[in-house]
Design an enzyme around this catalytic site. Structure first.
Site, short mmCIF file in Angstrom:
data_model
loop_
_atom_site.label_atom_id
_atom_site.label_comp_id
_atom_site.label_asym_id
_atom_site.label_seq_id
_atom_site.Cartn_x
_atom_site.Cartn_y
_atom_site.Cartn_z
N GLU A 175 0.81 -1.22 0.00
CA GLU A 175 0.00 0.00 0.00
C GLU A 175 0.85 1.27 0.00
O GLU A 175 0.56 2.23 -0.71
CB GLU A 175 -0.96 0.02 1.19
CG GLU A 175 -2.13 -0.95 1.07
CD GLU A 175 -1.80 -2.39 1.44
OE1 GLU A 175 -0.68 -2.63 1.94
OE2 GLU A 175 -2.66 -3.27 1.23
N HIS A 210 -10.51 -5.26 10.34
CA HIS A 210 -11.17 -5.09 9.04
C HIS A 210 -12.49 -4.34 9.14
O HIS A 210 -13.24 -4.29 8.18
CB HIS A 210 -11.44 -6.45 8.40
CG HIS A 210 -10.23 -7.08 7.78
ND1 HIS A 210 -9.18 -7.55 8.51
CD2 HIS A 210 -9.90 -7.29 6.48
CE1 HIS A 210 -8.26 -8.05 7.71
NE2 HIS A 210 -8.68 -7.90 6.47
#
Lengths: 327, 349
Positions: A60, A129
């Site tokens: 990322e 998450h």
């Protein structure tokens, strides 16, 4: 007027902007061959090819930073984060590079880039998450932050974001990708920085954004059944905030509840509540209320995770508190 | 009649250019250090003295009409080697409106869009993915028109940065997407006060290129011609095949990490050892030996560089401070007039 899902609306916006401007490209994990982890980019690799729709490694920081450099050099990248949870690995590139490049360079460089992906709690995903991280982005000058709650806004705000000369962070939601709504047929843009009254009312203003809009609209319906007229204001953009729209509504209703699914401390919602308290002080008939996610990491257990999030009873109770109609 | 003599295949004009550029950086940094001592310059100020051969050797291999340069916070030398006006550079150190970043960047954030110098980055290694993105744009434009990359991008960083994930992530991306990216690690042997050997599992940085199936090369970073020649090779490959490269330039910084560094981690003898291989003296000596530099020319270059630095300091001193409303400009593209945003106004009132 077509009825599209939220993901189809995003897909249409991406498709049109890729077709319109060859400086636009899409990169991220699984955006190509897999058609997107949430199928937002379905069909785009086949249509635009691997030079413009790029599958990235799971890095990322690396691909987010690469997007920043590409934007400095004149391209208009759309960087998809599989979720905002993973974007924390890229925080430095967004906060220290994208957001500050114009300022640090004395205005010499623009960073026209869009960072987008799902944010906020989903279901059964546990702490790492399932969290709403918008406060991280909304804190930073130099960024713009949009949080559309409807397919039409998802379409119109994404198109505006891609055409914007500044870095824009876009918050979507896993639970909204299947949400259906009317999207006008022709091309249109939703301006960044403009809130929208979703339901007019006169007794209390309920301010929210992104997925909780739907909970808040239900709560407004319930309040109506109880005899209270709630106005629902959808911020749509979290930076810059549409302060005029916020104050106009609160000055009309004299009562305000802010609803967010993120944590309460140092949040977008706590900031909005402070702005209202400060700038509408003379018009408020009650202290501003905040309904947020509970101040805990998200648990896996379904009953517990639902308890951690705003819901209709919590919003109704908060509205009744500012209406002095408890019990 | 033009001098036909050469050194390492380079003619006198080119060699004089290298020498002049290194002298100007050295003199600028000496002046900056002096003015820092006089408190004309504040904050973190990282001087490039000793490392001149790296910036000058590499940047002289570029065509800055199409190529780009990015670097870390020790950025004065790279900016000057790109052709930044020393006055704008010094004014930036003074925080003045005429500075290269309008006084908003300071020592660590020199930018010059016209010279393709894309900063000046204060987070160790963070410029490497950004540089990969610039190289990506060059490759992208080439691919869309069915041709080669439109140029190459050079990214400078130090030995401290090579262990950052940013380096490894960016290098991998450059490899899979065939980006014309030349990574130049300036191994000045001290990551602030930590010896590079203490924190490096592999003391051959150039070998790290192998991990990404790219070209790696170690070069004497005090020898400007060796640096230049290695850069020429890397740039050629990058432009022709989109092949990224890693150049390790072994070099040394004469001054502390920043102006506030007492340098207790190293000995005076160590510094003197490297000063004996000073990049400017090294090139001067070889040019003299080859009959390409007279005593008069040598002295003229030095004096001219000092005069330019002096002039830059005078310019910076005389320049006005930024206007107060500059605080609010350059935050957003669509808010350039200095007007405050509604939220800012309401916070201030």
């Amino acid at each position: 007027m077509a009825v599209l899902t939220y993901r189809e609306a995003l897909n249409r916006a991406l498709d049109e902007e890729l077709a319109r401007d060859d400086r636009v490209l899409l990169m991220g994990e699984e955006v190509g061959e897999y058609d997107g982890a949430y199928k937002v980019s379905k069909g785009l690799l086949a249509k635009y090819g691997p030079n413009r729709v790029l599958d990235t490694p799971i890095t990322e920081l690396g691909f987010t930073g690469l997007g920043v450099g590409a934007a400095m050099a004149g391209l208009r990248p759309v960087v998809e984060w599989m979720t905002h949870n993973f974007a924390l690995l890229a925080l430095d590139q967004v906060v220290n590079e994208a957001a500050k490049m114009r300022y640090m360079s004395g205005g010499q460089f623009s960073v026209p880039i869009v960072f987008r992906g799902p944010n906020g709690p989903a279901e059964y995903l546990a702490s790492q998450h399932s969290q709403a991280l918008e406060s991280y982005w909304a804190h930073v000058p130099g960024l713009k932050v949009v949080a559309p709650a409807t397919p039409a806004d998802a379409y119109g705000l994404l198109k505006s974001a891609i055409r914007d000369d500044d870095p824009v962070v876009m918050l979507e939601a896993e639970m909204m990708y299947g949400l259906k709504g009317e999207v006008p047929d022709g091309e249109f843009l939703v301006p960044i920085g403009k809130a929208e009254v979703r339901r007019p009312g006169s007794d209390v203003t309920l301010i929210t954004y992104s997925k909780p809009l739907w909970t808040v609209l239900e709560a407004a319906e319930e309040l109506a059944r109880q005899g209270f007229s709630a106005e629902v204001l959808d911020l749509r953009t979290l930076r810059p905030l549409d302060e005029e729209a916020i104050y106009a509504s609160v000055r009309k209703t004299n009562r305000c509840v802010v609803v967010t699914e993120s944590w309460p401390q140092a949040s977008v919602a706590s900031h909005v509540a402070w702005l209202v308290s400060r700038n509408c002080f003379d018009r408020l008939d009650a202290p501003v209320e905040l309904v947020s996610g509970e101040d805990v990491p998200m648990p896996y257990n379904h009953a517990l995770e639902l308890a951690a999030q705003p819901n209709v009873p919590k919003v109704v109770a908060a509205a009744r508190r500012v209406l002095y109609a408890e019990g | 009649m033009a001098d036909k003599k050469t050194l390492g295949g380079h003619d006198k004009k080119f060699l004089m250019g290298l020498l002049e550029s290194m002298h100007r950086i050295r003199a600028f940094e000496e002046k900056a250090g002096q003015m820092y001592g006089l408190r004309k310059i504040g904050g973190f100020c990282h001087l490039y003295s000793g490392q001149e051969a790296v910036a000058v050797g590499v940047i002289s291999a570029l065509d800055l009409s199409t190529d780009y340069v990015l670097t870390g916070y020790r950025d004065h030398g790279h900016a000057l080697a790109c052709g930044m006006d020393p006055k704008a550079a010094m004014a930036e150190l003074y925080g003045k409106a005429a500075g290269c970043s309008k006084g908003k960047g300071g020592s660590m954030h020199f930018f010059d869009a016209g010279k393709h110098m894309l900063g000046g980055n204060g987070i160790v290694g963070a410029q490497i993915p950004v540089a990969a993105g610039v190289a990506f744009a060059q490759a992208y434009r080439g691919r869309l028109s069915g041709s080669q990359p439109t140029g190459a991008t050079v990214c400078f960083f130090g030995d401290g940065a090579i262990h950052q994930g940013a380096f490894h992530e960016a290098f991998n991306l450059a490899g899979i997407w065939k980006l014309p990216l030349i990574l130049v690690v300036e191994n000045n042997q001290w990551g602030m006060g930590t010896s590079w050997k203490k924190v490096s599992s592999n003391e051959d940085f150039s070998a790290m290129a192998g991990a990404y199936a790219a070209h790696g090369e170690a070069v004497d970073g005090m020898d400007v011609l060796a640096v230049h020649d290695a850069a020429v090779r890397a740039v050629k490959r990058a432009k022709a095949a989109g092949e990224p490269a890693l150049l390790e330039a072994r070099t040394y910084r004469y001054k502390g990490h920043s102006m506030s560094d007492p340098q207790k981690y190293r000995t005076r003898e160590e510094v003197e050892t490297y000063r004996a291989r000073d990049p400017i003296l090294l090139l001067e000596g070889r040019m003299e030996e080859a009959g390409l530099l007279s005593a008069r020319e040598k002295e003229a270059l030095r004096a001219e560089a000092e005069a330019i630095a002096e002039e830059a300091a005078a310019f910076a001193e005389a320049s006005p401070e930024p206007a107060a409303d500059e605080l609010y400009t350059d935050v957003y593209a669509d808010r350039e007039s200095g007007e405050t945003a509604p939220s800012e106004a309401s916070w201030q009132s």
